[in-house]
Design a protein around this motif. Structure first.
Motif, PDB file in Angstrom:
ATOM      1  N   SER A   1      50.654  41.671  49.394  1.00 34.39           N
ATOM      2  CA  SER A   1      50.061  42.465  50.472  1.00 34.39           C
ATOM      3  C   SER A   1      50.895  43.702  50.768  1.00 34.39           C
ATOM      4  CB  SER A   1      49.934  41.604  51.736  1.00 34.39           C
ATOM      5  OG  SER A   1      49.427  42.359  52.815  1.00 34.39           O
TER       6      SER A   1
ATOM      7  N   THR B   1      46.781  44.826  50.142  1.00 36.70           N
ATOM      8  CA  THR B   1      45.601  43.967  50.107  1.00 36.70           C
ATOM      9  C   THR B   1      45.486  43.142  51.387  1.00 36.70           C
ATOM     10  OG1 THR B   1      46.963  42.388  48.866  1.00 36.70           O
ATOM     11  CG2 THR B   1      45.470  43.781  47.602  1.00 36.70           C
TER      12      THR B   1
ATOM     13  N   ASP C   1      42.444  38.660  49.545  1.00 41.10           N
ATOM     14  CA  ASP C   1      42.762  39.172  48.210  1.00 41.10           C
ATOM     15  C   ASP C   1      44.189  38.801  47.801  1.00 41.10           C
ATOM     16  OD1 ASP C   1      40.264  40.255  47.946  1.00 41.10           O
ATOM     17  OD2 ASP C   1      40.853  42.270  48.588  1.00 41.10           O
ATOM     18  N   SER C   2      45.115  38.860  48.753  1.00 46.62           N
ATOM     19  CA  SER C   2      46.500  38.490  48.457  1.00 46.62           C
ATOM     20  C   SER C   2      46.599  37.021  48.085  1.00 46.62           C
ATOM     21  CB  SER C   2      47.395  38.775  49.671  1.00 46.62           C
ATOM     22  OG  SER C   2      47.364  40.135  50.009  1.00 46.62           O
TER      23      SER C   2
ATOM     24  N   PHE D   1      44.182  35.171  46.800  1.00 47.96           N
ATOM     25  CA  PHE D   1      43.575  34.949  45.493  1.00 47.96           C
ATOM     26  C   PHE D   1      44.526  35.337  44.368  1.00 47.96           C
ATOM     27  CE2 PHE D   1      41.362  36.886  41.859  1.00 47.96           C
ATOM     28  CZ  PHE D   1      40.742  35.752  41.351  1.00 47.96           C
ATOM     29  N   LEU D   2      45.139  36.519  44.475  1.00 52.93           N
ATOM     30  CA  LEU D   2      46.059  36.963  43.427  1.00 52.93           C
ATOM     31  C   LEU D   2      47.262  36.034  43.318  1.00 52.93           C
ATOM     32  CD1 LEU D   2      45.960  40.836  44.042  1.00 52.93           C
ATOM     33  CD2 LEU D   2      44.983  39.594  42.092  1.00 52.93           C
TER      34      LEU D   2
ATOM     35  N   HIS E   1      45.522  45.923  40.842  1.00 48.90           N
ATOM     36  CA  HIS E   1      45.157  44.561  41.210  1.00 48.90           C
ATOM     37  C   HIS E   1      45.208  43.628  40.003  1.00 48.90           C
ATOM     38  CE1 HIS E   1      44.059  46.294  45.001  1.00 48.90           C
ATOM     39  NE2 HIS E   1      43.519  45.174  45.458  1.00 48.90           N
TER      40      HIS E   1
END
Length: 453
Positions: A286, A291, A295-296, A298-299, A351
């Motif tokens: 993040s 993000t 999203d953070s 998920f990654l 990403h």
């Protein structure tokens, strides 16, 4: 056509693999409950726990876990996996329920510290249990499959506890997972046995090395029933006394084993990387990419997804390519990971590059992590002393774990806020991994002594 011996041995090996895999995966039901309940517990109308309080509880848990590794590892060799795991798992169940009934931060902290001690009762004794049923030449591959338990168990436990906390309240996030673990406790009680000899089978070395001798041993033993409730082989009083004396000698031999201490020190250097990325990668992502939370998350989950793949491939390569030598695979993975950790903060990332980086880090770190803490610990601790060796190695690793999860706070105090924090952390971890590789490299061709039937 399969002989009765082969049929019986195959069934028991499958049964032991399954019940021990399930047991360790299920330990995460009560281990992850606090993490899932944090978002509720920090609400002022619930308990109002601060980040500082919850971090202190995490640290106390880790300290209890490290202490427990040293304790339960030795007890696993002295009393066998069965007693230790049944006691530790039941204590974990009771403690989780008590946490759900607690009304103060102090009580939750005390119980969570105790939970750390009980959680440590699983790994070393269960590894010893597996070592009794699977031989050195197949151990890398088998334990690679077996070590998927902590990645899959943690993933499933998080989903269950988070769902329960959201829909049924934070207290049930402790109580219901504890009840699920009770069901696994019952399965473990009925279907687990410590070693082949306890069900009238020959040792794994006799079975795989001298079929004729193994057949004779099976004929002389007590047939196992379908439920696994056969009577163990009996010993005279003098034999029992001799065995007790021999057990303590085995424990002392492990503590004097230079290779076990090399593995312990290397694991101390490796585990900070795994836990730093496990606990802090969403924050790092993040802050670097800007993000959002989803999203953070998920990654960062790609780090966990790569774990089982790494354990499987690492075990397979150590057996099939390097002839059951664990160090070559561990050293190669550590060297590559050290370079990646040092270079990653300097690389421009998108990403998809961040996701690929997290996946690669997870893949590489889980290879030496699983080999050292499982297959190599059984190999060099020997089958009889493997629980003590596992406890010692994982205890040292848990001390490293404590350091890893506190690095961001320490770095912030030392270098201030901003990307310089992560630069210093990643470079420091890369150096630690390189030192682990250098420590293990001289043991490249090292194999443990051949086990005796």
């Amino acid at each position: 056509m399969s002989s009765p011996l082969n049929v019986s041995y195959r069934r028991w090996r499958l049964q032991i693999f399954s019940v021990t895999w399930l047991a360790y995966a299920a330990f995460y039901l009560t281990r992850k409950a606090f993490s899932a309940a944090k978002n509720e517990l920090k609400q002022p109308e619930v308990m109002g726990l601060t980040k500082a309080q919850m971090s202190a509880m995490d640290g106390a848990y880790s300290a209890g876990y490290a202490l427990g590794q040293f304790l339960w590892g030795t007890l696993g060799d002295r009393f066998g996996a069965r007693r230790v795991v049944l006691i530790g798992m039941m204590a974990s169940i009771v403690t989780s329920v008590l946490m759900g009934l607690s009304n103060t931060a102090l009580l939750i902290g005390v119980f969570f510290t105790a939970q750390g001690i009980w959680q440590a009762s699983g790994w070393a004794p269960l590894n010893k249990n597996m070592g009794e049923f699977f031989s050195q030449k197949e151990r890398g591959t088998i334990m690679g499959f077996w070590c998927t338990n902590y990645a899959i168990g943690g993933f499933i436990a998080t989903i269950i506890a988070s769902y329960v906390a959201k829909h049924y309240g934070w207290r049930n996030a402790f109580v219901l997972p504890g009840l699920l673990l009770l069901g696994v406790w019952i399965l473990f009680y009925f279907f687990q046995r410590n070693r082949p000899e306890d069900v009238g089978l020959p040792s794994i070395e006799e079975y795989q090395g001298n079929p004729g001798l193994a057949t004779s041993a099976l004929a002389a033993g007590t047939p196992a029933t379908a439920s696994g409730s056969s009577a163990p082989l009996t010993n005279s009083s003098s034999d029992s006394t001799s065995e007790t004396h021999s057990t303590w000698n085995v424990i002392l031999d492990v503590l004097r084993n230079r290779m076990v201490w090399i593995l312990a020190l290397s694991y101390f250097l490796i585990k900070p990387t795994r836990y730093l990325l496990l606990f802090w990668s969403p924050v790092y992502i993040s802050e670097r990419l800007g993000t959002n939370t989803a999203d953070s998350g998920f990654l960062s989950s790609l780090f966990d997804l790569a774990g089982p793949i790494g354990t499987l491939l690492g075990g397979f390569l150590s057996d099939r390519v390097f002839g059951s030598k664990r160090m070559p695979v561990a050293v190669l993975a550590l060297g590559l990971l050290a370079v990646l950790m040092i270079a990653f903060p300097f690389m421009p990332v998108s990403h998809w590059m961040m996701g690929a980086g997290m996946f690669t880090m997870g893949f590489l770190v889980f290879i030496p992590d699983s080999l050292i803490s499982s297959a190599a610990a059984i190999d060099f601790g020997t089958k009889r002393g493997s629980s003590t060796a596992n406890g010692l190695i994982n205890g040292c690793g848990s001390i490293g774990q404590m350091l890893g999860v506190t690095l961001p706070g320490v770095a912030e105090q030392m270098v201030g806020k901003g990307q310089d924090i992560w630069l210093s952390i990643f470079v420091g971890l890369g150096i630690s991994l390189a030192l682990a590789a250098l420590l293990l490299a001289p043991q490249w061709h090292r194999l443990p002594p051949k086990p005796q039937p």
